[in-house]
Design an enzyme around this catalytic site. Structure first.
Site, short mmCIF file in Angstrom:
data_model
loop_
_atom_site.label_atom_id
_atom_site.label_comp_id
_atom_site.label_asym_id
_atom_site.label_seq_id
_atom_site.Cartn_x
_atom_site.Cartn_y
_atom_site.Cartn_z
N LYS A 153 0.85 -1.19 0.00
CA LYS A 153 0.00 0.00 0.00
C LYS A 153 0.89 1.25 0.00
CE LYS A 153 -1.81 2.77 2.83
NZ LYS A 153 -1.66 3.98 1.97
N GLY A 206 6.92 5.04 8.15
CA GLY A 206 6.08 6.22 8.27
C GLY A 206 6.33 6.90 9.59
N SER A 207 5.33 7.64 10.05
CA SER A 207 5.54 8.43 11.27
C SER A 207 5.47 7.55 12.51
CB SER A 207 4.47 9.51 11.34
OG SER A 207 3.20 8.90 11.36
N THR A 208 6.08 8.03 13.57
CA THR A 208 6.06 7.30 14.84
C THR A 208 4.63 7.18 15.35
OG1 THR A 208 8.33 7.89 15.36
CG2 THR A 208 6.90 7.39 17.23
N GLY A 211 2.89 4.54 13.43
CA GLY A 211 3.58 3.29 13.79
C GLY A 211 3.06 2.70 15.10
N GLU A 228 9.78 1.34 10.55
CA GLU A 228 10.82 2.36 10.28
C GLU A 228 10.13 3.70 10.47
OE1 GLU A 228 13.89 1.86 9.78
OE2 GLU A 228 13.98 -0.26 9.25
N CYS A 262 13.62 10.91 6.81
CA CYS A 262 13.67 10.43 8.20
C CYS A 262 15.09 10.50 8.74
CB CYS A 262 13.16 9.00 8.26
SG CYS A 262 13.96 7.92 7.09
N GLU A 355 10.11 16.23 15.12
CA GLU A 355 10.51 16.00 13.74
C GLU A 355 9.72 16.97 12.86
OE1 GLU A 355 9.11 12.42 11.72
OE2 GLU A 355 11.11 12.20 10.84
#
Ligand code: NAD
Length: 454
Positions: A153, A206-208, A211, A228, A262, A355
């Site tokens: 995706k 993707g983003s924390t 995640g 990641e 990242c 971030e």
């Protein structure tokens, strides 16, 4: 339902594509499940040959895939060529894997004990918009090499190269159902993949924040996950470093891909005694950066991915922000934001703690090695980073002390096809690339064979 894909440099519609929902995900997972037994049974050498053919087919399309990626993600064409080149390299590297997925034989009493590295089954891959096809290839190549089938995706903003890749792979001979792309919203299509009982593993970049939700969503079915996630990496510059080299290299390590990286070394930690000298060279380099049309061969930085991303980045540079350096950016259509350096900044300021995922760097002064390490580690993240010094022993001491998955010394380069990549702390779980990635797409099976008399 369809979905408009926008070109960030022009704000125009690039393409309109169908939007996948839960039904489309379910259908893709069912096809992937059906394709799995035959795919895992393909002889290792034949699977390797297929991966090499895919690499060759992508290489033959390198220029048009690069232009498509540059236009869809708003990245400089030279960078896009490098990224599609990395897709080719990644498939070539993992083409070596099917014939090298070795098990062990372990001495035991009464028989023989040996291990196999079995594929997991259907693997769901969920990727972001910043390096669309490259990050997808880091997951697809080892997953397929190990004998899994894959449902990918892509991010809604940048699905175009993934959709093309699926066609390229099929034309290269990959059997139907082994690799499918479903392009749909994360909260619908992504969520369904995460919760689907027939998906054995989710590999996510993707983003924390997202995640965290994926880890929780995967818990119900005890899915394997690799994550990641975000970063806020430190670029630690000691006064005894080659300051010119460190300062000249710092901007591209933060502003490449318009800072939507990242691994961006967006916290520049500079030893106090070298601060002014460092800032001088930094200023020259930032001001010389060529920001503009992604398709221009000279461009070093393009626009941000979307209007939302631009307002999010702008919120870190309010009117009273300590702007020390500001580069240029085009006016007119496009989600432009100039490369910006805030200095001096404290490590606890919002711009230093969060971030930003845009072309905004902070410079933080420090005194001595202990403070440098403390500041570098004072973050929830631990993805990448750099150390600049001419003192070899210090370089190694600091490298061991910094809590991060990937580091470079007197360099800002940390991502290679052949070496492991991934984060510590809230930057992620697991490793991609290099030999380590295969561990995350296989399960160890232990078999004991009795050899005693019956
Ligand atoms: P994001 O987390 O918003 O989205 C990533 C992907 O997850 C997209 O495909 C999205 O559709 C999907 N998604 C969103 N919500 C979901 C849900 N509830 N369930 C399942 N899937 C869902 O990230 P982004 O904005 O696309 O990318 C930027 C982030 O990615 C940054 O934080 C960046 O640091 C991180 N990133 C990390 C790495 C790395 O290797 N560590 C690499 C690139 C980007």
């Amino acid at each position: 339902m369809s979905h408009q894909v926008i070109e960030p440099a022009t704000e125009q519609v690039l393409e309109e594509i169908p939007r996948a929902g839960e039904e489309e995900v379910d259908a893709a997972v069912a096809r992937a499940k059906a394709a799995f037994p035959a795919w895992r049974a393909v002889a290792p050498g034949d699977r390797a040959a297929l991966l090499r053919r895919i690499a060759d087919a992508v290489e033959a399309r390198l220029e048009d895939l690069s232009v498509l990626e540059a236009r869809n993600a708003g990245k400089p064409i030279r960078d896009a060529r490098g990224e599609i080149g990395m897709v080719v390299e990644t498939f070539r590297y993992y083409a070596g894997a099917p014939e090298r997925l070795l098990g062990q034989t372990i001495p035991v009493a009464g028989g023989v004990d040996f291990t196999f590295r079995e594929p997991l089954g259907v693997v769901g891959l969920i990727v972001p918009w910043n390096f669309p096809l490259t990050i997808a290839s880091w997951k697809m190549a080892p997953a397929l090499a190990a004998g899994n089938t894959v449902v990918l995706k892509p991010a809604e903003l940048t699905p175009l190269t993934a959709i093309e890749f699926e066609k390229v792979a099929l034309e290269a001979g990959l059997p139907e159902g082994v690799l499918q792309v479903v392009s749909g919203p994360g909260s619908v299509a992504g969520k369904r993949l995460v919760e689907h009982p027939d998906v054995a593993k989710i590999a996510f970049t993707g983003s924390t924040e997202v995640g965290r939700g994926i880890m929780a969503g995967a818990a119900n079915t005890i899915k394997r996950v690799t994550l990641e996630l975000g970063g806020k990496s430190a670029n630690v510059v000691f006064a005894d470093a080659d300051l010119e080299a460190a300062a000249a290299a710092a901007p591209i390590a933060t502003f490449a891909n318009a800072g939507q990286d990242c691994c961006a070394r967006s916290r520049i930690l500079v030893e106090k005694s070298a601060f002014d000298r460092f800032m001088e060279t930094l200023e020259e380099t930032v001001e010389a950066m060529r920001v503009g049309d992604p398709l221009d061969e000279e461009t070093e930085m393009g626009p941000l991915i979307s209007a939302d991303q631009r307002s999010s980045v702008a919120s870190y540079v309010p009117d009273d922000a300590p702007v020390a350096i500001r580069g240029s950016a085009p006016s007119g259509p496009g989600y432009w934001f100039p490369p910006t350096v805030l200095a001096p900044v404290s490590n606890s300021d919002r711009a230093a703690a969060e971030e930003i995922f845009g072309p905004v760097a902070v410079v933080i002064p420090f005194s001595g090695e202990d403070e440098a390490v403390r500041l570098a580690n004072e973050t929830i993240y631990g993805l990448s980073g750099s150390i600049w010094t001419r003192n070899g022993a210090r370089a190694l001491r600091v490298a061991r002390a910094i809590e991060t998955g990937v580091l470079s010394i007197n360099s800002n380069s940390s991502v290679r096809v052949t070496t492991p990549f991934g984060g510590m702390k809230q930057s992620g779980v697991g490793r991609e690339l290099g030999p380590d990635a295969l561990d995350h797409y296989t399960e160890v099976k232990n078999v004991f064979y009795a050899t005693g008399d019956a």
